[in-house]
Design an enzyme around this catalytic site. Structure first.
Site, short mmCIF file in Angstrom:
data_model
loop_
_atom_site.label_atom_id
_atom_site.label_comp_id
_atom_site.label_asym_id
_atom_site.label_seq_id
_atom_site.Cartn_x
_atom_site.Cartn_y
_atom_site.Cartn_z
N HIS A 1 28.52 29.43 52.78
CA HIS A 1 29.43 30.59 52.89
C HIS A 1 30.81 30.14 52.46
O HIS A 1 31.64 29.71 53.27
CB HIS A 1 29.44 31.10 54.33
CG HIS A 1 30.19 32.37 54.54
ND1 HIS A 1 29.87 33.28 55.53
CD2 HIS A 1 31.28 32.90 53.91
CE1 HIS A 1 30.72 34.30 55.49
NE2 HIS A 1 31.59 34.08 54.51
N GLU B 1 30.91 40.57 61.66
CA GLU B 1 32.14 39.78 61.80
C GLU B 1 33.14 40.65 62.55
O GLU B 1 33.36 40.48 63.74
CB GLU B 1 32.68 39.38 60.42
CG GLU B 1 33.98 38.59 60.47
CD GLU B 1 34.64 38.41 59.10
OE1 GLU B 1 35.56 37.59 59.02
OE2 GLU B 1 34.26 39.10 58.13
N HIS C 1 27.60 39.96 54.35
CA HIS C 1 28.50 39.81 55.49
C HIS C 1 28.20 40.94 56.47
O HIS C 1 28.16 42.11 56.08
CB HIS C 1 29.95 39.93 55.04
CG HIS C 1 30.47 38.74 54.29
ND1 HIS C 1 29.80 38.15 53.25
CD2 HIS C 1 31.63 38.03 54.45
CE1 HIS C 1 30.51 37.14 52.80
NE2 HIS C 1 31.63 37.04 53.51
N ASP D 1 34.24 29.42 54.50
CA ASP D 1 34.66 30.78 54.16
C ASP D 1 35.73 30.78 53.06
O ASP D 1 35.41 30.74 51.88
CB ASP D 1 35.14 31.51 55.41
CG ASP D 1 35.08 33.04 55.28
OD1 ASP D 1 34.63 33.53 54.23
OD2 ASP D 1 35.48 33.74 56.23
N ASP D 2 37.01 30.85 53.44
CA ASP D 2 38.13 30.85 52.49
C ASP D 2 39.08 29.73 52.91
O ASP D 2 40.13 29.99 53.52
CB ASP D 2 38.85 32.21 52.51
CG ASP D 2 37.94 33.35 52.09
OD1 ASP D 2 37.80 33.58 50.89
OD2 ASP D 2 37.37 34.00 53.00
N HIS E 1 33.82 31.39 49.57
CA HIS E 1 34.32 32.27 48.51
C HIS E 1 35.18 31.41 47.58
O HIS E 1 36.21 30.89 48.01
CB HIS E 1 35.16 33.40 49.10
CG HIS E 1 34.38 34.27 50.05
ND1 HIS E 1 33.69 35.38 49.62
CD2 HIS E 1 34.17 34.17 51.39
CE1 HIS E 1 33.09 35.94 50.67
NE2 HIS E 1 33.36 35.22 51.74
#
Length: 335
Positions: free
Chosen positions: A14, A197, A194, A275-276, A16
């Site tokens: 996961h 969340e 997703h 994630d980011d 990005h």
């Protein structure tokens, strides 16, 4: 434990790629491409990374992506991420990219995917890091835009393993993209999404039942529905959990409130991911360490999180066995 986690073989599911754009590279690309950005220094960018929710993050995320214009930019972005993977002992990564973020600005789909894939191929050759590419649809855009993006991907099916669904979860439930996902599956692509969340646990159910996902990205709101938790445990449906992201976006106030280890103890196939990372303050090792410092985590549990990620990955059985053996051997040596 710090040394154990640092050297633990890891798999990331996961991530990005646009969210790995560090402020220094953002500035470098802005200057190279003569793109104006509303910050005077990388430090000022970092200071802006204070988010109250998912949308406040997305606003600055899309602004940052404006500096990505040419194939070389996407190559540089991906290569910088792979060097972090090497640092963090990441054996394999399955990265998301958001073509609509770029095609809406007039950047060709081919420009984006060629830059990313050139770096991924070099990463396998030179760094020994295997990878897969997942194309995400932006859920705040309409179904028509998603179908158009899927059509653009048709000539690149040899490079894409799955489609995903990201961006604003609230107000954009999985069922909005049921037909697009059915079409993607008919084209031979796997699906992930997703869900759970910021949105309710029902989004997790709908992602599984309506979109036919192989993995749920995030999924931490499953605890609101004990029957769903039991179902996820029995089915081994993977959850790609992103601890530092969850704290930064106020899904949990503090890491000691996070439910990751609780879900692991209940037998769910939970995994740790970044994630980011440029926006949320940490790559893979940082996320493992943040959890281990706030919650009880044994070496065996840390290793299990890696084994779960290998199990949940889209690599073939032979490579899964190879990577699982590396994790098991490492745990045995360190126990």
């Amino acid at each position: 434990m710090k040394r154990f986690i640092h050297n633990l073989p890891k798999v990331e599911l996961h991530l990005h790629i646009e969210g790995s754009l560090e402020p220094e590279l953002m500035f470098e690309l802005a200057q190279r491409n003569q793109v104006a950005i509303p910050f005077s220094s990388p430090e000022e960018v970092r200071e802006a990374y204070q988010f109250s929710n998912l949308q406040s993050f997305l606003d600055i995320y899309y602004q940052g992506a404006r500096v990505l214009l040419h194939e070389q930019d996407f190559y540089d972005l991906t290569w910088a991420y792979l060097l972090r993977c090497q640092q963090d002992r990441v054996l394999h990564t399955e990265i998301f990219f958001d073509p609509q973020t770029h095609t809406e600005r007039g950047i060709a789909f081919d420009t984006v995917i060629h830059g990313i894939c050139r770096a991924l191929a070099q990463g396998e050759q030179e760094l020994g890091i295997t990878s897969q590419l997942i194309m995400c649809f932006l859920r705040h855009l309409d179904e028509e835009s998603a179908f158009a993006t899927l059509q653009m991907a048709e000539s690149h099916l040899d490079k894409i393993v799955a489609v995903g669904l990201d961006s604003s979860e609230l107000g954009h439930p999985p069922e909005k993209f049921e037909r697009v996902f059915a079409r993607a599956q008919a084209m031979g692509l796997k699906t992930v999404a997703h869900a759970g969340e910021e949105g309710p646990s029902q989004n997790i159910k709908n992602a599984i039942e309506l979109l036919g996902v192989s993995r749920v990205d995030h999924g931490v709101r499953c605890v609101d529905d004990p029957a769903l938790v039991e179902q996820l445990s029995l089915s081994r449906m993977p959850l790609t959990v992103c601890p530092l992201s969850n704290i930064k976006l106020k899904v949990f106030e503090t890491m000691d409130q996070h439910n990751l280890m609780q879900l692991l103890d209940q037998g769910l196939c939970v995994t740790i991911n970044a994630d980011d990372p440029a926006y949320f303050g940490g790559y893979m090792t940082d996320n493992f360490l943040a959890v281990a410092e706030a919650l009880p985590m044994s070496k065996a549990q840390a290793a299990q999180l890696s084994l779960n990620a290998i199990e949940a990955s889209f690599i073939d059985q032979q490579l899964k066995q190879k990577y699982s053996q590396l994790v098991t051997d490492y745990l045995n040596r360190c126990s």
